[in-house]
Write a protein that holds these residues in place. Structure first.
Motif, mmCIF file in Angstrom:
data_model
loop_
_atom_site.group_PDB
_atom_site.id
_atom_site.type_symbol
_atom_site.label_atom_id
_atom_site.label_comp_id
_atom_site.label_asym_id
_atom_site.label_seq_id
_atom_site.Cartn_x
_atom_site.Cartn_y
_atom_site.Cartn_z
ATOM 1 N N ASP A 84 32.626 51.366 41.875
ATOM 2 C CA ASP A 84 31.900 51.362 40.609
ATOM 3 C C ASP A 84 31.599 49.926 40.161
ATOM 4 O OD1 ASP A 84 31.342 53.008 37.960
ATOM 5 O OD2 ASP A 84 32.462 51.201 37.397
ATOM 6 N N PRO A 85 30.386 49.653 39.658
ATOM 7 C CA PRO A 85 30.043 48.300 39.217
ATOM 8 C C PRO A 85 30.980 47.746 38.131
ATOM 9 C CG PRO A 85 28.071 49.644 39.332
ATOM 10 C CD PRO A 85 29.234 50.558 39.569
ATOM 11 N N THR A 86 31.516 48.614 37.294
ATOM 12 C CA THR A 86 32.469 48.146 36.288
ATOM 13 C C THR A 86 33.739 47.647 36.964
ATOM 14 O OG1 THR A 86 31.602 49.744 34.688
ATOM 15 C CG2 THR A 86 33.746 48.774 34.193
ATOM 16 N N MET A 87 34.211 48.382 37.965
ATOM 17 C CA MET A 87 35.391 47.944 38.712
ATOM 18 C C MET A 87 35.091 46.652 39.475
ATOM 19 S SD MET A 87 37.372 51.388 39.993
ATOM 20 C CE MET A 87 36.137 51.954 41.126
ATOM 21 N N GLN A 88 33.897 46.557 40.056
ATOM 22 C CA GLN A 88 33.523 45.330 40.749
ATOM 23 C C GLN A 88 33.567 44.136 39.801
ATOM 24 O OE1 GLN A 88 29.752 45.496 42.805
ATOM 25 N NE2 GLN A 88 30.215 47.487 43.710
ATOM 26 N N ALA A 89 33.056 44.315 38.591
ATOM 27 C CA ALA A 89 33.032 43.221 37.607
ATOM 28 C C ALA A 89 34.449 42.811 37.220
ATOM 29 C CB ALA A 89 32.241 43.652 36.369
ATOM 30 N N ILE A 90 35.290 43.781 36.924
ATOM 31 C CA ILE A 90 36.670 43.494 36.506
ATOM 32 C C ILE A 90 37.432 42.781 37.621
ATOM 33 C CG2 ILE A 90 38.888 44.561 35.896
ATOM 34 C CD1 ILE A 90 37.169 46.782 34.472
ATOM 35 N N ILE A 91 37.361 43.310 38.831
ATOM 36 C CA ILE A 91 38.074 42.721 39.964
ATOM 37 C C ILE A 91 37.535 41.323 40.267
ATOM 38 C CG2 ILE A 91 38.536 42.958 42.439
ATOM 39 C CD1 ILE A 91 38.457 46.064 41.929
ATOM 40 N N SER A 92 36.231 41.163 40.218
ATOM 41 C CA SER A 92 35.621 39.857 40.508
ATOM 42 C C SER A 92 36.079 38.791 39.532
ATOM 43 C CB SER A 92 34.091 39.970 40.472
ATOM 44 O OG SER A 92 33.631 40.828 41.489
ATOM 45 N N LEU A 93 36.138 39.117 38.274
ATOM 46 C CA LEU A 93 36.607 38.153 37.275
ATOM 47 C C LEU A 93 38.068 37.791 37.511
ATOM 48 C CD1 LEU A 93 34.685 39.683 34.303
ATOM 49 C CD2 LEU A 93 34.550 37.259 34.959
ATOM 50 N N GLY A 94 38.874 38.785 37.840
ATOM 51 C CA GLY A 94 40.279 38.512 38.145
ATOM 52 C C GLY A 94 40.422 37.576 39.338
ATOM 53 N N ILE A 95 39.664 37.831 40.382
ATOM 54 C CA ILE A 95 39.707 36.975 41.570
ATOM 55 C C ILE A 95 39.287 35.552 41.212
ATOM 56 C CG2 ILE A 95 38.621 36.526 43.817
ATOM 57 C CD1 ILE A 95 38.431 39.615 44.144
ATOM 58 N N TYR A 96 38.224 35.442 40.448
ATOM 59 C CA TYR A 96 37.766 34.108 40.061
ATOM 60 C C TYR A 96 38.867 33.354 39.314
ATOM 61 C CZ TYR A 96 35.167 30.236 38.230
ATOM 62 O OH TYR A 96 34.770 28.952 37.927
ATOM 63 N N GLU A 97 39.547 34.031 38.419
ATOM 64 C CA GLU A 97 40.630 33.377 37.682
ATOM 65 C C GLU A 97 41.809 33.023 38.586
ATOM 66 O OE1 GLU A 97 41.896 34.120 33.674
ATOM 67 O OE2 GLU A 97 40.239 35.543 33.419
ATOM 68 N N PHE A 98 42.159 33.887 39.518
ATOM 69 C CA PHE A 98 43.256 33.557 40.450
ATOM 70 C C PHE A 98 42.997 32.217 41.133
ATOM 71 C CE2 PHE A 98 44.085 38.331 41.386
ATOM 72 C CZ PHE A 98 45.043 38.411 40.389
ATOM 73 N N VAL A 99 41.764 32.029 41.579
ATOM 74 C CA VAL A 99 41.415 30.847 42.361
ATOM 75 C C VAL A 99 41.214 29.614 41.479
ATOM 76 C CG1 VAL A 99 39.655 29.880 43.901
ATOM 77 C CG2 VAL A 99 40.411 32.243 44.206
ATOM 78 N N ASN A 100 40.592 29.778 40.338
ATOM 79 C CA ASN A 100 40.139 28.636 39.553
ATOM 80 C C ASN A 100 40.968 28.298 38.327
ATOM 81 O OD1 ASN A 100 37.488 27.821 40.923
ATOM 82 N ND2 ASN A 100 37.401 30.057 40.818
ATOM 83 N N PHE A 101 41.932 29.130 37.990
ATOM 84 C CA PHE A 101 42.807 28.864 36.846
ATOM 85 C C PHE A 101 44.260 28.975 37.303
ATOM 86 C CE2 PHE A 101 38.792 30.000 35.024
ATOM 87 C CZ PHE A 101 38.672 29.154 33.932
ATOM 88 N N PRO A 102 44.702 28.029 38.120
ATOM 89 C CA PRO A 102 46.035 28.122 38.718
ATOM 90 C C PRO A 102 47.182 28.068 37.709
ATOM 91 C CG PRO A 102 45.077 25.961 39.133
ATOM 92 C CD PRO A 102 43.997 26.813 38.527
ATOM 93 N N TYR A 103 46.920 27.586 36.514
ATOM 94 C CA TYR A 103 47.997 27.502 35.523
ATOM 95 C C TYR A 103 48.133 28.775 34.693
ATOM 96 C CZ TYR A 103 48.050 22.710 36.999
ATOM 97 O OH TYR A 103 48.127 21.586 37.771
ATOM 98 N N THR A 104 47.197 29.698 34.865
ATOM 99 C CA THR A 104 47.342 30.999 34.214
ATOM 100 C C THR A 104 48.169 31.865 35.153
ATOM 101 O OG1 THR A 104 45.170 30.785 33.177
ATOM 102 C CG2 THR A 104 46.150 32.992 33.215
ATOM 103 N N PRO A 105 49.317 32.354 34.719
ATOM 104 C CA PRO A 105 50.163 33.158 35.611
ATOM 105 C C PRO A 105 49.420 34.376 36.171
ATOM 106 C CG PRO A 105 51.370 32.550 33.639
ATOM 107 C CD PRO A 105 49.934 32.159 33.409
ATOM 108 N N LYS A 106 49.694 34.650 37.425
ATOM 109 C CA LYS A 106 49.073 35.779 38.119
ATOM 110 C C LYS A 106 49.227 37.073 37.333
ATOM 111 C CE LYS A 106 51.402 37.444 41.629
ATOM 112 N NZ LYS A 106 51.850 38.807 41.475
ATOM 113 N N ASN A 107 50.436 37.334 36.837
ATOM 114 C CA ASN A 107 50.676 38.589 36.121
ATOM 115 C C ASN A 107 49.912 38.675 34.809
ATOM 116 O OD1 ASN A 107 52.264 39.587 38.149
ATOM 117 N ND2 ASN A 107 54.187 38.904 37.229
ATOM 118 N N VAL A 108 49.655 37.539 34.171
ATOM 119 C CA VAL A 108 48.844 37.538 32.949
ATOM 120 C C VAL A 108 47.422 37.971 33.286
ATOM 121 C CG1 VAL A 108 47.812 36.060 31.167
ATOM 122 C CG2 VAL A 108 50.248 35.838 31.725
#
Length: 146
Positions: A84-108
């Motif tokens: 679903d495109p909504t799931m794609q959007a949510i997952i994509s944003l999470g992935i982007y944050e994992f890679v580009n915001f290393p100081y934000t904890p993974k679980n957050v």
């Protein structure tokens, strides 16, 4: 942290829009800033506009790499088109944050996007989002920030 949480919620809508319509990211961002989340006297939505711009532009710019990561989590029977495109959007944003915001904890990051998923998706699809983000969070963060 409410402004950042609101930025994530709005970003899901913006990313969904350009995934669904293939509109230019600048047009989508302008539309959101000018019309969808513009502060009005009767409705003050506080959101971190810099963070919003960064994560939306980031997903747009890294879409190809992000989709490769998502595809790597899907079974052979599933193609990305079935997600679903909504799931794609949510997952994509999470992935982007994992890679580009290393100081934000993974679980957050996972908790924030799973909470957003609950606004739009049923329990099984929310579980799907959680599973993909958990798997990729561990992979991309090398089990850091747990």
């Amino acid at each position: 942290m409410e402004p950042k949480k609101n930025a994530r919620k709005i970003a899901v809508q913006a990313v969904f829009q350009f995934f669904f319509s293939n509109e230019d990211v600048n047009k989508v961002l302008d539309e959101f800033h000018q019309y969808r989340v513009k502060e009005k006297a009767y409705c003050k939505i506080k959101y971190d506009s810099d963070f919003f711009n960064q994560i939306v532009r980031g997903v747009f710019n890294e879409k190809k790499e992000i989709f490769i990561l998502i595809k790597g989590c899907l079974s052979k029977e599933w193609s990305l088109d079935r997600v679903d495109p909504t799931m794609q959007a949510i997952i994509s944003l999470g992935i982007y944050e994992f890679v580009n915001f290393p100081y934000t904890p993974k679980n957050v990051i996972i908790n924030e996007y799973v909470s957003i998923a609950k606004l739009y998706l049923d329990d099984s699809n929310t579980g799907f989002v959680n599973g993909i983000l958990d798997k990729l969070g561990k992979k991309l963060r090398n089990k850091e920030n747990e």
